[in-house]
Design an enzyme around this catalytic site. Structure first.
Site, PDB file in Angstrom:
ATOM      1  N   CYS A 237      -3.954  -3.183  -0.197  1.00 44.04           N
ATOM      2  CA  CYS A 237      -2.489  -3.198  -0.148  1.00 44.04           C
ATOM      3  C   CYS A 237      -1.992  -2.644  -1.484  1.00 44.04           C
ATOM      4  O   CYS A 237      -2.496  -1.618  -1.945  1.00 44.04           O
ATOM      5  CB  CYS A 237      -1.955  -4.601   0.165  1.00 44.04           C
ATOM      6  N   ARG A 242      -1.519  -9.114  -0.319  1.00 47.08           N
ATOM      7  CA  ARG A 242      -1.376  -9.132   1.141  1.00 47.08           C
ATOM      8  C   ARG A 242      -2.717  -8.914   1.847  1.00 47.08           C
ATOM      9  O   ARG A 242      -2.987  -9.509   2.897  1.00 47.08           O
ATOM     10  CB  ARG A 242      -0.359  -8.070   1.580  1.00 47.08           C
TER      11      ARG A 242
END
Length: 282
Positions: A237, A242
């Protein structure tokens, strides 16, 4: 993955944890925002701030800490090899997944993600606390063992070589705007060549207290995008925050998955990295 006498898998439900609240070999870790933790948390949970999970360099903001940093993390968690670590947060599992990835990378595997985190816990009306827990120091602490780190982490040069050889699948779990290059979060926008896009939060059911959608559903959607589960994958990410949840999903789906912790903060800030813009992987 390693299991313990608690018979917890990598993903557990709130009701599985309730009977073990206060158990001296269960370490519950809360990665929620500080304001949430101070108001309420699962009883006996230890609060961890995300800064403890990452090492920052000029061009990369989410790198795995060095060996000393990992030792400091273990010391803060206060865990022995006999402990089982249950991790949760207030966002659907990204930071929690990142901590689990850190622990796997340093050679500790007795880990579980609490499905839905604090939201699922509250939905079941299980007890909460606002007390700041204190723990007696335990021994022997988990030793940092980086022997198998390549199973969990890939660095820039390794990833670039595999991409040039078309020898790896790449999963970009950022937003579509980041993937296409419409939104800049580094010097350059776009995505890693050949990376397919599947946003991390797509796997979360916001109508069901941020629990994961059924794994079969997520696997089917990934397969529809062209991913093959019989071949290894690298996930990234912006800063391997994330993608902490994406890493957990890969493990739950028995996928051979590595995380690129340099992530877009490194790839997009370099001036020599190959980049693709737009919605097509290549």
């Amino acid at each position: 993955m390693t299991t313990t006498s608690f018979n917890f898998g990598l993903l557990i439900e709130a009701e599985q944890l309730v009977p073990f609240l206060g158990h001296d070999k269960i370490r519950i870790i809360d990665l929620s925002r500080t304001s949430v933790y101070e108001q309420l948390h699962i009883p006996h949970a230890l609060h961890v701030k995300p800064q403890l999970l990452v090492r920052q360099e000029e061009q990369a903001s989410g790198l795995l800490p060095d060996e000393e940093g990992l030792k400091a993390l273990v010391e803060y968690l206060n865990i022995t090899p006999d402990h089982h670590v249950v991790v949760y947060d207030d966002e659907g599992g990204a930071w929690a997944g990142r901590l689990i990835w850190n622990l796997h990378s340093l050679g500790f595997y007795n880990t579980s993600l609490l499905n839905g985190g604090i939201h699922a816990w509250l939905a079941e009306a299980y007890p909460t606390s606002s007390d700041i827990e204190t723990f007696e120091k335990v021994t022997p602490l988990v030793q940092v063992n980086l022997t198998d780190i390549d199973q969990y982490r890939i660095e820039y040069n390794q990833l670039l070589e595999k991409i040039e050889q078309q020898a790896i699948q790449v999963w970009d779990c950022r937003t579509l705007e980041e993937y296409t290059g419409q939104r800049l979060a580094a010097r350059r926008g776009g995505h890693i060549p050949s990376a397919r896009h599947f946003e991390w939060s797509t796997a979360i059911n916001r109508q069901n207290h941020l629990k994961l959608h059924p794994l079969e559903r997520t696997q089917q959607r990934l397969e529809q995008l062209g991913f093959r589960f019989d071949q290894p994958v690298v996930v990234y990410c912006q800063s391997h925050h994330r993608s902490g949840l994406a890493y957990i999903l890969g493990r739950l789906l028995n996928w051979k998955i590595q995380a690129y912790d340099g992530a877009w903060s490194e790839w997009g800030n370099r001036l020599d990295s190959p980049i693709i813009t737009g919605e097509s992987p290549a």
